[in-house]
Design a protein around this motif. Structure first.
Motif, PDB file in Angstrom:
ATOM      1  N   GLY A 104      36.943  42.112  31.044  1.00  0.00           N
ATOM      2  CA  GLY A 104      35.815  41.175  31.091  1.00  0.00           C
ATOM      3  C   GLY A 104      34.722  41.651  32.023  1.00  0.00           C
ATOM      4  N   GLY A 105      35.113  42.125  33.186  1.00  0.00           N
ATOM      5  CA  GLY A 105      34.118  42.608  34.147  1.00  0.00           C
ATOM      6  C   GLY A 105      33.341  43.802  33.638  1.00  0.00           C
ATOM      7  N   LEU A 106      34.048  44.738  33.010  1.00  0.00           N
ATOM      8  CA  LEU A 106      33.361  45.915  32.481  1.00  0.00           C
ATOM      9  C   LEU A 106      32.426  45.560  31.326  1.00  0.00           C
ATOM     10  N   PHE A 107      32.871  44.672  30.433  1.00  0.00           N
ATOM     11  CA  PHE A 107      31.999  44.280  29.324  1.00  0.00           C
ATOM     12  C   PHE A 107      30.760  43.541  29.823  1.00  0.00           C
ATOM     13  N   VAL A 108      30.921  42.692  30.832  1.00  0.00           N
ATOM     14  CA  VAL A 108      29.751  42.000  31.378  1.00  0.00           C
ATOM     15  C   VAL A 108      28.798  43.002  32.023  1.00  0.00           C
ATOM     16  N   LEU A 109      29.342  43.924  32.805  1.00  0.00           N
ATOM     17  CA  LEU A 109      28.495  44.923  33.465  1.00  0.00           C
ATOM     18  C   LEU A 109      27.735  45.774  32.447  1.00  0.00           C
ATOM     19  N   TYR A 110      28.460  46.342  31.475  1.00  0.00           N
ATOM     20  CA  TYR A 110      27.802  47.175  30.470  1.00  0.00           C
ATOM     21  C   TYR A 110      26.886  46.343  29.576  1.00  0.00           C
ATOM     22  N   GLY A 111      27.259  45.103  29.322  1.00  0.00           N
ATOM     23  CA  GLY A 111      26.408  44.226  28.520  1.00  0.00           C
ATOM     24  C   GLY A 111      25.071  43.973  29.180  1.00  0.00           C
ATOM     25  N   VAL A 112      25.086  43.769  30.482  1.00  0.00           N
ATOM     26  CA  VAL A 112      23.830  43.566  31.221  1.00  0.00           C
ATOM     27  C   VAL A 112      22.967  44.824  31.136  1.00  0.00           C
ATOM     28  N   ILE A 113      23.589  45.979  31.331  1.00  0.00           N
ATOM     29  CA  ILE A 113      22.833  47.239  31.300  1.00  0.00           C
ATOM     30  C   ILE A 113      22.216  47.471  29.923  1.00  0.00           C
ATOM     31  N   LEU A 146      31.453  38.870  24.829  1.00  0.00           N
ATOM     32  CA  LEU A 146      32.855  39.255  24.866  1.00  0.00           C
ATOM     33  C   LEU A 146      33.383  39.283  26.299  1.00  0.00           C
ATOM     34  N   GLY A 147      32.605  39.817  27.222  1.00  0.00           N
ATOM     35  CA  GLY A 147      33.013  39.843  28.622  1.00  0.00           C
ATOM     36  C   GLY A 147      33.166  38.449  29.197  1.00  0.00           C
ATOM     37  N   ILE A 148      32.232  37.565  28.880  1.00  0.00           N
ATOM     38  CA  ILE A 148      32.329  36.181  29.349  1.00  0.00           C
ATOM     39  C   ILE A 148      33.544  35.494  28.737  1.00  0.00           C
TER      40      ILE A 148
END
Length: 111
Positions: free
Chosen positions: A46-55, A87-89
């Motif tokens: 979840g953390g990685l998807f949120v981080l990459y999603g923001v980028i 997906l990360g959320i």
């Protein structure tokens, strides 16, 4: 063999009581449960998807004309970034709603 070992050559632990052994086992189980909660894959994914999603979403907010031409007019970075964010959320909400349960201590025959 030494006088502090049994007939199999293992050291004799007669200095430990059953309560000492049970206490150590309980402490190790608690540490194991804490480690399992810390390294839950839902948190990492979840953390990685949120981080990459923001980028990727930031990259898709202001696309260049050449980027849009390559994707045939679709702002692929924006849509992919938003999908990754969702997906990360989802993974992080799932972790919050259904946390890893602590292990149930096993009952011994003495109890």
């Amino acid at each position: 063999m030494s006088e502090n070992s049994d007939h199999f050559g293992r050291p004799d632990h007669s200095g430990y009581s059953e309560e000492d052994v049970q206490r150590e086992v309980t402490e190790l189980q608690a540490k194991s449960a804490t480690a399992a909660r810390i390294f839950d894959l839902r948190r990492i994914i979840g953390g990685l998807f949120v981080l990459y999603g923001v980028i990727v979403t930031i990259a898709g907010i202001n696309p260049s004309d050449s980027t849009l031409d390559k994707a045939e007019g679709v702002n692929i970075n924006l849509w992919t970034g938003l999908g990754m964010l969702l997906l990360g959320i989802f993974f992080l909400v799932w972790l919050k709603l259904r946390p890893t349960p602590p292990p149930v201590p096993e009952k011994t025959a003495d109890e």
